[in-house]
Design an enzyme around this catalytic site. Sequence first.
Site, PDB file in Angstrom:
ATOM      1  NE  ARG A  96      -0.131 -46.915 -14.982  1.00  0.00           N
ATOM      2  CZ  ARG A  96      -0.094 -45.599 -14.719  1.00  0.00           C
ATOM      3  NH1 ARG A  96      -1.028 -44.810 -15.191  1.00  0.00           N
ATOM      4  NH2 ARG A  96       0.884 -45.096 -13.980  1.00  0.00           N
TER       5      ARG A  96
ATOM      6  NE  ARG B 207      -6.249  -4.486  -2.222  1.00  0.00           N
ATOM      7  CZ  ARG B 207      -6.778  -4.530  -1.029  1.00  0.00           C
ATOM      8  NH1 ARG B 207      -6.017  -4.428   0.017  1.00  0.00           N
ATOM      9  NH2 ARG B 207      -8.061  -4.697  -0.857  1.00  0.00           N
TER      10      ARG B 207
ATOM     11  N   GLY C 223      -7.848  -7.035   5.155  1.00  0.00           N
ATOM     12  CA  GLY C 223      -8.611  -7.011   6.405  1.00  0.00           C
ATOM     13  C   GLY C 223      -7.975  -7.770   7.560  1.00  0.00           C
TER      14      GLY C 223
ATOM     15  CG  HIS D 179     -13.391 -10.787   4.635  1.00  0.00           C
ATOM     16  ND1 HIS D 179     -13.718 -12.034   5.103  1.00  0.00           N
ATOM     17  CD2 HIS D 179     -12.074 -10.619   4.863  1.00  0.00           C
ATOM     18  CE1 HIS D 179     -12.641 -12.585   5.614  1.00  0.00           C
ATOM     19  NE2 HIS D 179     -11.632 -11.758   5.483  1.00  0.00           N
TER      20      HIS D 179
ATOM     21  CB  SER E 160       8.806 -44.153 -21.057  1.00  0.00           C
ATOM     22  OG  SER E 160       7.867 -43.449 -20.280  1.00  0.00           O
TER      23      SER E 160
ATOM     24  CG  MET F 188      -2.153  -7.206   9.843  1.00  0.00           C
ATOM     25  SD  MET F 188      -0.527  -6.845   9.277  1.00  0.00           S
ATOM     26  CE  MET F 188      -0.816  -6.313   7.630  1.00  0.00           C
TER      27      MET F 188
ATOM     28  CB  CYS G 185       4.953 -42.159 -18.404  1.00  0.00           C
ATOM     29  SG  CYS G 185       5.646 -43.747 -17.915  1.00  0.00           S
TER      30      CYS G 185
ATOM     31  CE1 TYR H  29       6.529 -39.217 -22.727  1.00  0.00           C
ATOM     32  CE2 TYR H  29       8.172 -39.323 -24.477  1.00  0.00           C
ATOM     33  CZ  TYR H  29       7.362 -39.943 -23.530  1.00  0.00           C
ATOM     34  OH  TYR H  29       7.417 -41.298 -23.371  1.00  0.00           O
TER      35      TYR H  29
ATOM     36  CE  LYS I  12      -3.622  -0.369   2.575  1.00  0.00           C
ATOM     37  NZ  LYS I  12      -4.325  -0.530   3.854  1.00  0.00           N
TER      38      LYS I  12
ATOM     39  CG  ASP J  88       7.152 -49.231 -10.379  1.00  0.00           C
ATOM     40  OD1 ASP J  88       6.947 -49.647  -9.227  1.00  0.00           O
ATOM     41  OD2 ASP J  88       6.420 -49.503 -11.347  1.00  0.00           O
TER      42      ASP J  88
ATOM     43  NE  ARG K 132      -6.362   4.242   4.877  1.00  0.00           N
ATOM     44  CZ  ARG K 132      -7.611   3.973   4.500  1.00  0.00           C
ATOM     45  NH1 ARG K 132      -7.969   2.740   4.240  1.00  0.00           N
ATOM     46  NH2 ARG K 132      -8.489   4.928   4.361  1.00  0.00           N
TER      47      ARG K 132
HETATM   48  C1  PEP Z   1       5.664 -45.747 -13.064  1.00  0.00           C
HETATM   49  O1  PEP Z   1       6.077 -46.658 -12.372  1.00  0.00           O
HETATM   50  O2  PEP Z   1       6.039 -44.569 -12.931  1.00  0.00           O
HETATM   51  C2  PEP Z   1       4.652 -46.006 -14.094  1.00  0.00           C
HETATM   52  C3  PEP Z   1       4.256 -45.054 -14.894  1.00  0.00           C
HETATM   53  O3  PEP Z   1       4.108 -47.235 -14.133  1.00  0.00           O
HETATM   54  P1  PEP Z   1       2.990 -47.732 -13.127  1.00  0.00           P
HETATM   55  O4  PEP Z   1       2.552 -46.549 -12.320  1.00  0.00           O
HETATM   56  O5  PEP Z   1       1.911 -48.300 -13.952  1.00  0.00           O
HETATM   57  O6  PEP Z   1       3.738 -48.748 -12.333  1.00  0.00           O
HETATM   58 MG    MG Z   2       5.760 -48.684 -13.051  1.00  0.00          MG
END
Ligand code: PEP
Ligand code: MG
Length: 889
Positions: free
Chosen positions: A557, A328, A98, A450, A777, A100, A845, A865, A19, A782, A89
Amino acid sequence: MEAGLDGGWDSVRGLLGGKGANLAEMTRLGIPVPPGFTVTTRACLSYLDGDGRLPDGLWSQVLHALHAIEDRLDKRFGDPAAPLLVSCRSGAKFSMPGMMDTVLNLGLNDETAKGLVALTGDEHFVFDSYRRLIQMFGTVVLGLRDELFENVLSDARHVRGVTSDADLSADELRTVVARFRDLAAGFPTDPAEQLRMAIEAVFSSWNGRRAVDYRNAAGIAHDLGTAVNIQAMVFGNLGEHSATGVCMTRSGATGLPGLEGDFLVNAQGEDVVSGTRATRPIEALAQVMPTAYAELQAMAAKLEARYHEMQDIEFTVEDGRLWLLQTRDGKRTAQAAVRIAVDLANEGLIGRADAVRRVTPSQVDFFLHPQLAVAARQQAADEGRLIATGLNVSPGAAVGVAAFDPDVAQRLAGDGRQVILVRPETKPDDVHGMLAAEGILTTRGGRTSHAALVARQFGKPAVVGVGALEVDLVGHRATMGELVIEEGDWLSLDGSTGEVYAGRLDTFVPDISDGWLATLLGWADDLRTLGVRANADYPADARRARDYGAEGIGLCRTEHMFFQSERLPVMQRMIMSDSVTERRDALAELEPLQRDDFLGLFRAMDGLPVIIRLVDPPLHEFLPTFEELSKRITDAKIRLSAAGSLDEVDDLLGRLRRDEDLLRQVRALHESNPMLGLRGVRLAIRHPEILQMQARAIFAAACDAAEEGGGPRPEVMIPLTSDAGELIRARQVIDSEAAAVFADRGITVDYLVGTMVETPRAALTADKLAEHADFFSVGSNDLTQTTYALSRDDAETSFLIDYLRTGVYDHDPFSSLDPDGVGLLIDRAIAAARTREDDFEVGVCGEHGGDPASIAWCHAHGLTYVSCSPFRVPVARLAAAQAALATAS
Ligand code: PEP
Ligand code: MG
């Protein structure tokens, strides 16, 4: 109070508070701001650290600055001939609306009040200001309960037969002041003493309970302190040419450009925000005070141009003259945040990259929040359960049981109940109940109340100003005519439309159809280099993922397809088979079903990569548990002994035999550590016929898709590999099935074969795996489990909770990727892969693929990715762009 600020705007805000910094900046921009000065946060911290005394030299600086205001306005603090009144203030670095304290009208006592009456000729105004000062001073500085003062006011209203304090006569206000003076015995008549005590009270309010609660909830540090802004008072309660209000430069609910807010003629600031008087929408100011309104619009544009951001402005019109009291950055809903960022970029006030930076991943996530189901809404309306409509101040649907007290709301939520907090209006003390609730409903207050601000900030659906509902806080119920809502009754509300329904309505998660979000995510796509794919098992998921912007499937899966009810018995038959031939028969039944599934995925992701992972879990997961089977067998035996007919005996015997067979198999498949047992690629090697069936289904579906004119891009993925030998074996089977299918169909489809990296050994021997894999991947679920030797299935209930609570671990490694251990292994896998080929595809993944912090790590470490659930895809697109911007700058 301090000179020599360096370190930029952030440090100015740190020292002067948001402020104070903005007031200084507004003054610099030539915006009409009442003259004033700011006591720094540093002074506050030194006061709080010390022995409850103002830091040395501070008071003389305050008096010095006060004299400067006196000189500018030609008024004197405490001088009845020309009395200066000031406000005091709070104002921290980060907005804490609000939370303080504030005291207005400092400088009034019996003498200056008399002098001000003589000057203005307006006794009503003067005694109204005076009673406000004593009331605020009494509660804020002296710690008296507000009810004491409110009771006096309500007596006075009652005697006079009016509902608003503004309707009390000057004489009545004078009596109110006298009674207030009796109540607030410690109220000092010396204006300088008033100011000193007010400054100390504001300092202390930094450590007040509600401020501390708020900071905990909002993640604001506790060691920042608050600044104190002392400013000459201007009055919105000087009569019909005076007004006070709050407004945003764009809608905080939708982002629509144009002023949005509330004002009151002949009132002071807190009348607007407290919701005690019915406010008027800001557009009406154009009729009542056209010049001031036009100037307000011009100032709004000027402020936006300076701050490059939507502003939340407090203003007062004193006798026709506009003053801005503060500005603000405005709080906003997720929808508004997106639209405002895009609009500001389109208007040239910020760049596209800024727009992408300004929207948080959780705001994008908000678009995927539940809404009331259309049919449920219609049905409830038809049944007369649409009980009221209020202001739609924070969107999204909330369904829960009514709680009329924030503590009750917190307790019920702690018991796992969904709660709607229902209050006449909310105050800072209610914040804990608001945070615990699914949604908030108030009967009073406007868009800037508020309740509305806090709800928006924390993404809680809220409907405010539901005037039709009468809340009985003592009886813990609300009424509307005949209708009574008791504590514990279900309510559903729609913060996007303002509708309130009795009962528990179904909700759904919306499609992303917001044009501004699409634009923003498009800009994010232009900025990011990290790919975003989806974990999707079914064609419908894949289509949704593509709509949300996924660039392929990073993980299908396949075992999930086997869990479908009509397939599970076939799968179980396959597992129970004593011979390879029997197993092949069962698999032959599954094959066309799998093929159809895969064809659906290829169609949904036409032209984009689709990673299909071979069956992964241990086979016992497809069978009932040992406990369940034992219970079924015992039940069947008991029922057999009491069977009334031969048919019943036959039926029970048949079931008993099947369950006993299953139990035998469950025993045979039993492993002490199934997650470290016969699963993943080990299953494929032990039962190649399963792998063959899946490979055939994948390649046959790919040929089907290609024959339809599509562009299928299958990537076959082998799970839980820990040795190159496994990969070589599995790959041979896959390649030979592909060759057989292509020869049979007379066409060829390009495909890749790759492996998951989800064991430390896979990561450590990635150079060897890379010789036989087209892609990697990272199964980060796991990999986290195996790196930490920490069961992912028990994590939520295990010692991990205590580890997180007591700080042994600083984060949950299953939610956010562990950069030090798991990250090191991933780095190793990436390095090995890229040694083989510069653009070797390496994705992630596991669940981390949808977590913004992990996404930032993945970007920085060169992954190709991330793959996440379809609902996280938009979040991942934004997070990936923000990661790219962060590393670029
Ligand atoms: C993992 O293990 O990260 C995975 C994607 O496989 P899942 O979760 O199916 O074991
Ligand atoms: Mg796995």
